[in-house]
Structure formats: structure tokens, C-alpha cells
Design a protein around this motif. Structure first.
Motif, PDB file in Angstrom:
ATOM      1  N   ASP A  67      37.072  50.278  50.379  1.00 20.07           N
ATOM      2  CA  ASP A  67      38.223  50.703  49.589  1.00 20.07           C
ATOM      3  C   ASP A  67      39.413  49.776  49.848  1.00 20.07           C
ATOM      4  N   ALA A  68      39.584  49.357  51.097  1.00 21.01           N
ATOM      5  CA  ALA A  68      40.645  48.409  51.449  1.00 21.01           C
ATOM      6  C   ALA A  68      40.370  47.050  50.814  1.00 21.01           C
ATOM      7  N   ILE A  69      39.119  46.626  50.831  1.00 21.41           N
ATOM      8  CA  ILE A  69      38.750  45.343  50.227  1.00 21.41           C
ATOM      9  C   ILE A  69      39.009  45.386  48.728  1.00 21.41           C
ATOM     10  N   ALA A  70      38.685  46.500  48.080  1.00 25.13           N
ATOM     11  CA  ALA A  70      38.927  46.645  46.641  1.00 25.13           C
ATOM     12  C   ALA A  70      40.416  46.496  46.327  1.00 25.13           C
ATOM     13  N   LEU A  71      41.277  47.124  47.117  1.00 26.02           N
ATOM     14  CA  LEU A  71      42.724  47.022  46.873  1.00 26.02           C
ATOM     15  C   LEU A  71      43.226  45.605  47.111  1.00 26.02           C
ATOM     16  N   LEU A  72      42.703  44.936  48.115  1.00 25.42           N
ATOM     17  CA  LEU A  72      43.072  43.543  48.369  1.00 25.42           C
ATOM     18  C   LEU A  72      42.692  42.679  47.165  1.00 25.42           C
ATOM     19  N   LEU A  73      41.480  42.852  46.658  1.00 29.68           N
ATOM     20  CA  LEU A  73      41.034  42.068  45.507  1.00 29.68           C
ATOM     21  C   LEU A  73      41.862  42.378  44.262  1.00 29.68           C
ATOM     22  N   ARG A  74      42.164  43.637  44.033  1.00 27.37           N
ATOM     23  CA  ARG A  74      42.989  44.004  42.869  1.00 27.37           C
ATOM     24  C   ARG A  74      44.381  43.394  42.971  1.00 27.37           C
ATOM     25  N   ASP A  75      44.905  43.328  44.176  1.00 28.70           N
ATOM     26  CA  ASP A  75      46.225  42.739  44.396  1.00 28.70           C
ATOM     27  C   ASP A  75      46.246  41.250  44.058  1.00 28.70           C
ATOM     28  N   ALA A  76      45.099  40.588  44.163  1.00 25.22           N
ATOM     29  CA  ALA A  76      45.025  39.137  43.957  1.00 25.22           C
ATOM     30  C   ALA A  76      45.057  38.734  42.490  1.00 25.22           C
ATOM     31  N   GLY A  77      44.872  39.669  41.573  1.00 29.49           N
ATOM     32  CA  GLY A  77      44.946  39.355  40.161  1.00 29.49           C
ATOM     33  C   GLY A  77      43.724  38.637  39.616  1.00 29.49           C
ATOM     34  N   ARG A  78      43.772  38.397  38.316  1.00 34.89           N
ATOM     35  CA  ARG A  78      42.731  37.677  37.573  1.00 34.89           C
ATOM     36  C   ARG A  78      41.331  38.194  37.841  1.00 34.89           C
ATOM     37  N   ALA A  79      40.393  37.290  38.053  1.00 30.50           N
ATOM     38  CA  ALA A  79      38.998  37.686  38.261  1.00 30.50           C
ATOM     39  C   ALA A  79      38.848  38.532  39.517  1.00 30.50           C
ATOM     40  N   TRP A  80      39.693  38.283  40.505  1.00 29.52           N
ATOM     41  CA  TRP A  80      39.638  39.087  41.730  1.00 29.52           C
ATOM     42  C   TRP A  80      39.944  40.547  41.414  1.00 29.52           C
ATOM     43  N   HIS A  81      40.905  40.767  40.497  1.00 27.55           N
ATOM     44  CA  HIS A  81      41.273  42.128  40.097  1.00 27.55           C
ATOM     45  C   HIS A  81      40.063  42.832  39.488  1.00 27.55           C
ATOM     46  N   LEU A  82      39.320  42.112  38.666  1.00 27.17           N
ATOM     47  CA  LEU A  82      38.116  42.663  38.053  1.00 27.17           C
ATOM     48  C   LEU A  82      37.089  43.047  39.128  1.00 27.17           C
ATOM     49  N   ALA A  83      36.889  42.181  40.102  1.00 26.94           N
ATOM     50  CA  ALA A  83      35.949  42.470  41.187  1.00 26.94           C
ATOM     51  C   ALA A  83      36.401  43.691  41.986  1.00 26.94           C
TER      52      ALA A  83
END
Length: 127
Positions: A67-83
Motif C-alpha cells: 500500500d505504501a509502494i502504491a502511494l509512492l508510485l502514484r505520487d511519481a505521476g505519469r506511468a508510475w501513477h498508473l502502476a
């Protein structure tokens, strides 16, 4: 407060992953080993941090593990947000926790891992 992603700085595998995050994932969060974090100010305990990576932000959102990794990725924007969004979908999230636990329990055998990664913190302190 700036969002903070907290990991185990005594684990070589975790540190390798954190280095990847800092080099490749354009998050706004501070990526910080828990050993150098003000855990009280973040509302975390040592036990929280020994059990899983942590995400803390000013909303205040607190999340652990995938869940923490998901929020980190969403914070990064673009394709990371999708992941990150995909990681939060119910079927993927359901599988993510057992996968995270398996990785955490076997991190000493993964690339970048060392024998110290498998020891509980209290035993690592004796090294």
C-alpha cells in the motif's frame, strides 16, 4: 509535511530498492531509512518499520508494505501513477500482500541482499 517513504536502511536489498527509487522514480517524497528518521514525529514505531516499508503524508495518510509502494508510485505521476493505481485494485492488492511478505522474508536471498537482511533488528544491532 513532505510525504515520507521509510525503509530498512540496514537491509542491503531494501537500500538497493531505495536507491532505484531515488534514481528512477520521480516522487516528491523523502526516501529515508527508518534508522535516521524521527519516528515519533512521523507517528511510526520501530516495529512498524521492521515489519514493512511505510508511507506517511500530510493528509494524513499512513500506509505500509505494498500500500505504501502504491502511494509512492502514484505520487511519481505519469506511468508510475498508473502502476500505483493498478497496485491498489482489489485483486492485485489481495495478491500484493502475500508477495510482499514473501519478499520481505526472503530478502537476504534476493539481489543486493546480505545475511544481515534476514536477522531481526535486535540481532543486527549486535553485529
Amino acid at each position: 509535511m513532505t510525504a515520507t517513504f521509510v525503509y530498512d536502511g540496514d537491509c542491503a536489498f531494501c537500500t538497493t530498492c531505495a536507491d532505484f527509487i531515488e534514481r528512477r522514480i520521480p516522487t516528491h517524497a523523502r526516501v529515508l531509512p527508518w534508522q535516521f528518521a524521527d519516528l515519533d514525529a512521523l507517528g511510526l514505531t520501530q516495529r512498524d518499520c521492521e515489519e514493512a516499508v511505510q508511507w506517511i503524508d500530510d493528509s494524513p495518510t499512513k500506509a505500509a508494505g505494498p500500500d505504501a509502494i502504491a502511494l509512492l508510485l502514484r505520487d511519481a505521476g505519469r506511468a508510475w501513477h498508473l502502476a500505483g493505481s493498478a497496485l491498489q485494485l482489489a485483486p492485485i492488492r489481495l495478491a500484493a500482500w502475500p508477495a510482499y511478505r514473501w519478499i520481505a522474508n526472503h530478502r537476504h536471498m534476493l539481489p543486493g541482499g546480505t545475511a544481515a537482511c534476514s536477522l531481526p533488528q535486535a540481532q543486527r544491532d549486535l553485529l
